[in-house]
Design a protein around this motif. Structure first.
Motif, short mmCIF file in Angstrom:
data_model
loop_
_atom_site.label_atom_id
_atom_site.label_comp_id
_atom_site.label_asym_id
_atom_site.label_seq_id
_atom_site.Cartn_x
_atom_site.Cartn_y
_atom_site.Cartn_z
N LEU C 77 82.72 10.79 -19.77
CA LEU C 77 82.03 11.41 -18.63
C LEU C 77 82.97 12.09 -17.63
N TYR C 78 84.24 11.65 -17.58
CA TYR C 78 85.09 12.10 -16.49
C TYR C 78 86.38 12.75 -16.98
N ARG C 79 86.85 13.76 -16.24
CA ARG C 79 88.17 14.36 -16.48
C ARG C 79 89.28 13.41 -16.03
N HIS C 80 89.04 12.80 -14.85
CA HIS C 80 90.07 11.99 -14.19
C HIS C 80 90.09 10.59 -14.80
N ASN C 81 90.97 10.36 -15.78
CA ASN C 81 91.03 9.03 -16.38
C ASN C 81 92.46 8.50 -16.54
N SER C 82 93.42 9.22 -15.92
CA SER C 82 94.82 8.81 -16.05
C SER C 82 95.10 7.49 -15.34
N GLU C 83 94.28 7.12 -14.36
CA GLU C 83 94.51 5.87 -13.63
C GLU C 83 93.67 4.71 -14.17
N GLY C 84 93.03 4.94 -15.34
CA GLY C 84 92.26 3.86 -15.95
C GLY C 84 90.78 4.15 -15.96
N LEU C 85 90.11 3.44 -16.85
CA LEU C 85 88.68 3.62 -17.09
C LEU C 85 87.84 3.33 -15.85
N ASP C 86 88.36 2.46 -14.97
CA ASP C 86 87.58 2.02 -13.80
C ASP C 86 87.84 2.87 -12.57
N ASP C 87 88.73 3.87 -12.64
CA ASP C 87 89.12 4.56 -11.41
C ASP C 87 88.09 5.59 -10.94
N MET C 88 87.65 6.46 -11.85
CA MET C 88 86.68 7.48 -11.41
C MET C 88 85.35 6.86 -11.00
N PRO C 89 84.81 5.87 -11.76
CA PRO C 89 83.61 5.18 -11.25
C PRO C 89 83.84 4.57 -9.86
N ALA C 90 85.06 4.10 -9.60
CA ALA C 90 85.37 3.53 -8.27
C ALA C 90 85.22 4.59 -7.18
N HIS C 91 85.70 5.81 -7.44
CA HIS C 91 85.57 6.89 -6.45
C HIS C 91 84.10 7.22 -6.23
N ILE C 92 83.33 7.29 -7.31
CA ILE C 92 81.90 7.62 -7.20
C ILE C 92 81.16 6.55 -6.39
N ARG C 93 81.41 5.28 -6.75
CA ARG C 93 80.73 4.18 -6.04
C ARG C 93 81.12 4.16 -4.56
N SER C 94 82.37 4.54 -4.26
CA SER C 94 82.78 4.64 -2.85
C SER C 94 82.00 5.71 -2.12
N SER C 95 81.80 6.86 -2.78
CA SER C 95 81.08 7.96 -2.12
C SER C 95 79.61 7.61 -1.90
N LEU C 96 79.05 6.74 -2.74
CA LEU C 96 77.64 6.34 -2.61
C LEU C 96 77.43 5.26 -1.55
N THR C 97 78.48 4.52 -1.21
CA THR C 97 78.36 3.49 -0.17
C THR C 97 79.08 3.99 1.09
N ASP C 98 79.83 3.16 1.82
CA ASP C 98 80.35 3.60 3.12
C ASP C 98 81.86 3.51 3.23
N VAL C 99 82.46 4.53 3.84
CA VAL C 99 83.89 4.50 4.15
C VAL C 99 84.08 4.04 5.60
N SER C 100 83.09 4.32 6.46
CA SER C 100 83.17 3.86 7.85
C SER C 100 81.84 3.26 8.27
N LEU C 101 81.91 2.24 9.13
CA LEU C 101 80.72 1.62 9.72
C LEU C 101 80.93 1.58 11.23
N THR C 102 79.87 1.87 11.99
CA THR C 102 79.94 1.70 13.45
C THR C 102 78.90 0.67 13.83
N ILE C 103 79.35 -0.40 14.45
CA ILE C 103 78.50 -1.55 14.70
C ILE C 103 78.48 -1.88 16.19
N PRO C 104 77.30 -1.76 16.83
CA PRO C 104 77.20 -2.10 18.25
C PRO C 104 77.56 -3.58 18.48
#
Lengths: 139, 139, 139
Positions: C77-104
């Motif tokens: 499925l992915y071009r980017h596989n030089s860092e391992g089978l789990d790396d590109m799915p990791a980037h995708i899952r990161s983009s689907l969840t959160d990099v920053s949270l702001t909590i009152p």
């Protein structure tokens, strides 16, 4: 520089998006703010926040349908089903959308684009009261 | 404690990710900030924000491909198609990624990881001018 | 109005969610804060943040399973596989969840709902040290 904290409660009517742009603007007006950042945080994990197009109501229906397809209700897919068929998909849909939004404010108004509205996205089948924790920081 | 508000405009070239890390740092430099939080808010609902790996350009291509697969263009899947085949998938992809980012700042720089870049993710097929509302708060 | 900046490091043990609510509260206590907003930013693009139900551990397992299904490991499925089978799915899952949270924050505590916890979501198969950049602003 000053801040204001508060909470608003939103009644939902089962699955779907509810426009909360007006109650948020009403809260900002009440606090007599000018410029800064509004933080909106939903205190639940089976409903979430999103900012979407507010012109065509079909967009909100299509969005709700999409999340039904991508995170379907199922007795087979999930371990966690003691709270009902709709609960685990609700948690997943929450994680895919937003728990917190930070919205710049200028001239007392959120700096939304022309077609943007702020929505509570209810993921449970039954009506709920959803609490939004608010913080404004600025002037 | 002080704040600065502003806006930058980004020209997109159809679907794909555009690195906006440099224009954001340029804006921070101009405001002579030291420590605080930068809020970046995209004033559109068919383009979004994301923070991703900036080392290998293939990551950005794979990410764009992924969203083509997961929220495909289709005349059958959506009610909302008056604005073109690519419009409703654009709204969905926006809801799955970010409309606002809050990025801590120290020594005048965003505290990004070594391999992180900030991107505008254009979801429409044609070029657009995308407006990012900015707020810095801190010192 | 004042601010505090800091960083905490979280050791992960391969794929899965780690509750970081307590170390975040410990940091807030140390800074003797009362009211304001906590920004949490993860300085990585193959691990992310999410706020989820903390009552039933099955929710976290189901959530991890879901992201395995929706963004699977694959050599095709992915071009980017030089860092391992789990790396590109990791980037995708990161983009689907959160990099920053702001909590009152109020009365020195994050205004989380009764059943909400803050999690680091590790997407790589091997253990990592993950850095969270923190900023508190308020009083």
């Amino acid at each position: 520089m000053r801040q204001a904290s508060g909470e608003i409660q939103i009644s939902t009517h089962g699955k779907g998006l509810i426009d909360v742009t007006r109650p948020l603007h009403a809260w900002l007006n009440e606090k007599k703010v000018q410029e800064g950042v509004l933080t909106v945080f939903i205190r639940h994990s089976s409903a979430s926040l999103t900012i979407q197009e507010n012109a065509d109501p079909d967009v909100q229906l299509d969005l709700a349908d999409y999340f039904e397809r991508i995170a379907p209700e199922s007795w087979e897919l999930y371990r966690h089903n003691s709270e009902g068929l709709d609960d685990m998909p609700a948690h997943i849909r929450s994680s895919l959308t937003d728990v917190s939004l930070t919205i710049p404010v200028l001239d007392g108004r959120m700096r939304l684009g022309t077609w943007q509205g702020v929505y509570v996205f209810e993921h449970r089948a039954s009506p709920h009261i959803r609490k939004l924790a608010l913080n404004f920081m600025g002037e």
